[in-house]
Design an enzyme around this catalytic site. Structure first.
Site, PDB file in Angstrom:
ATOM      1  N   GLU A 131      40.050  41.779  29.815  1.00 62.04           N
ATOM      2  CA  GLU A 131      39.789  40.522  30.507  1.00 62.04           C
ATOM      3  C   GLU A 131      38.621  39.746  29.891  1.00 62.04           C
ATOM      4  O   GLU A 131      38.075  38.838  30.508  1.00 62.04           O
ATOM      5  CB  GLU A 131      39.526  40.803  31.986  1.00 62.04           C
ATOM      6  N   SER A 158      43.803  41.018  36.241  1.00 64.22           N
ATOM      7  CA  SER A 158      44.477  39.925  35.537  1.00 64.22           C
ATOM      8  C   SER A 158      45.930  40.229  35.245  1.00 64.22           C
ATOM      9  O   SER A 158      46.532  39.655  34.341  1.00 64.22           O
ATOM     10  CB  SER A 158      43.739  39.570  34.231  1.00 64.22           C
ATOM     11  N   TYR A 164      46.322  32.135  34.100  1.00 66.73           N
ATOM     12  CA  TYR A 164      45.295  31.513  33.266  1.00 66.73           C
ATOM     13  C   TYR A 164      45.798  30.437  32.305  1.00 66.73           C
ATOM     14  O   TYR A 164      45.008  29.645  31.813  1.00 66.73           O
ATOM     15  CB  TYR A 164      44.565  32.591  32.452  1.00 66.73           C
ATOM     16  N   ARG A 222      37.261  38.660  46.426  1.00 65.62           N
ATOM     17  CA  ARG A 222      38.550  38.051  46.762  1.00 65.62           C
ATOM     18  C   ARG A 222      39.524  39.159  47.112  1.00 65.62           C
ATOM     19  O   ARG A 222      39.551  40.205  46.454  1.00 65.62           O
ATOM     20  CB  ARG A 222      39.087  37.246  45.571  1.00 65.62           C
ATOM     21  N   ASP A 257      43.555  40.111  47.809  1.00 62.42           N
ATOM     22  CA  ASP A 257      44.920  39.656  47.520  1.00 62.42           C
ATOM     23  C   ASP A 257      45.925  40.341  48.442  1.00 62.42           C
ATOM     24  O   ASP A 257      45.781  41.529  48.761  1.00 62.42           O
ATOM     25  CB  ASP A 257      45.282  39.954  46.064  1.00 62.42           C
ATOM     26  N   GLU A 264      44.971  44.346  46.768  1.00 67.62           N
ATOM     27  CA  GLU A 264      43.764  44.811  46.096  1.00 67.62           C
ATOM     28  C   GLU A 264      42.613  43.861  46.370  1.00 67.62           C
ATOM     29  O   GLU A 264      42.801  42.749  46.876  1.00 67.62           O
ATOM     30  CB  GLU A 264      43.982  44.911  44.585  1.00 67.62           C
ATOM     31  N   ASN A 267      39.320  42.017  44.396  1.00 55.42           N
ATOM     32  CA  ASN A 267      38.650  41.655  43.157  1.00 55.42           C
ATOM     33  C   ASN A 267      37.165  41.518  43.470  1.00 55.42           C
ATOM     34  O   ASN A 267      36.765  40.610  44.199  1.00 55.42           O
ATOM     35  CB  ASN A 267      39.195  40.333  42.612  1.00 55.42           C
ATOM     36  N   GLY A 296      37.546  35.619  39.122  1.00 57.30           N
ATOM     37  CA  GLY A 296      37.418  34.617  38.073  1.00 57.30           C
ATOM     38  C   GLY A 296      36.698  33.365  38.543  1.00 57.30           C
ATOM     39  O   GLY A 296      36.780  32.983  39.714  1.00 57.30           O
TER      40      GLY A 296
END
Length: 308
Positions: free
Chosen positions: A17, A146, A212, A251, A253, A266, A268, A272
């Site tokens: 990443e 990612s 991305y 964050r 998800d 999961e 984060n 990002g």
């Protein structure tokens, strides 16, 4: 308070990443400098990290190093050893958040809803996996982010390649039942859940390219799920984050089935911070522009340290 402390934005490193981290760091450095802060960027080299931090006289670290080392507790452990405070979750919670399987075991024990699956190690027998699977399934590395190494498998003929691709990145992989419905995410900053975002992509799933590079990924904000479901997602995000000991920002998800059932995917712990990133997008929806978001994350961490 944040303006008076020499801060290093830590980024880069050797993980898959890395390129995303470079983009995150460029944005954060620009935002903090535009706010008048004394800030320096450090592209971390694990073997030289202590010297890098000492050379720059770092007193506080803003971590945007995504993936291995930066997000799995290793960087956090180095900073703890050097007594340099930093943004984000600590050693244990970072390691747990990076470990999808073990974080889900904690959530299940706490009664939180997770996607169903099994953990497979490199030398495990897999002969019965195809026979016992209901398609589609997802094969993914247990660590990392990612969507690197993740495959949607629509039938047994695709299974071997997906497993090989995932094992190319690490020694533990997840085999998970697919949840057909909406993918959603909830950012957390300073103990508050941001508005949920629903993600729609024409890709088979929300992969690296969709995250991305692609311009056809849709981010629904408002989510379109209704106020009740938004509130449910926010409450579950805060609880899941707390169960792993998360702090400052992150964050969470989710997948939401066609029947409306929520499943945790999961966390984060270092999300990002690029032009395509979701936490800045959600923060903007509640009136927090990007420089203010960066300052809020930094101040939240500094307040925690000072009141610790």
């Amino acid at each position: 308070m944040a303006e008076s402390i020499r801060t290093a934005v830590l980024y880069g490193g050797p993980s898959g990443e890395r390129e995303v981290s470079l983009l995150s760091a460029a944005a954060v450095l620009d935002a903090l400098r535009s706010s008048g802060m004394e800030v320096v960027g450090i592209d971390i080299e694990p073997a030289r990290l202590q010297q890098q931090l000492q050379d720059e006289r770092v007193r506080f670290a803003f971590n945007v190093c995504h993936g291995a080392i930066g997000e799995d507790g290793l960087l956090q452990a180095v900073l703890e050893t050097l007594a340099i405070p930093y943004t984000g979750s600590g050693v244990l919670s970072s390691a747990l958040a990076m470990d999808k399987w073990r974080s889900k075991q904690i959530w299940k024990a706490a009664g939180l809803p997770v996607t169903e699956g099994i953990l497979m190690r490199r030398h495990d027998q897999r002969s019965d996996l195809a026979a016992n699977s209901t398609w589609p399934i997802y094969i993914k590395p247990n660590h990392g982010g990612s969507s690197l190494g993740v495959s949607r498998v629509n039938g047994p003929e695709e299974l071997d390649k997906a497993i090989t691709d995932a094992f190319a990145l690490e020694d533990e992989i997840l085999c998970e039942a697919a949840v057909i419905g909406h993918e959603a995410t909830v950012g957390i900053v300073d103990g508050k859940a941001l508005p949920p975002i629903v993600i729609e992509t024409p890709h088979a799933f929300y992969d690296y390219d969709a995250k991305y590079l692609a311009e056809d990924t849709r981010y629904l904000l408002p989510s379109g799920l209704g106020a009740g479901k938004d509130a449910e997602l926010q409450a579950l995000a805060l609880r899941a984050f707390a169960e792993l000991g998360g702090r400052d920002w992150g964050r969470v998800d989710f997948m939401i089935s066609a029947s409306g059932k929520i499943h945790l995917l999961e966390i984060n712990s270092v999300p990002g911070m690029t032009s395509h990133s979701l936490v800045p997008m959600a923060a903007k929806a509640v009136g927090m522009d990007f420089p203010e978001l960066c300052k809020t994350i930094l101040r939240t961490a500094q307040r925690r340290v000072n009141h610790g």
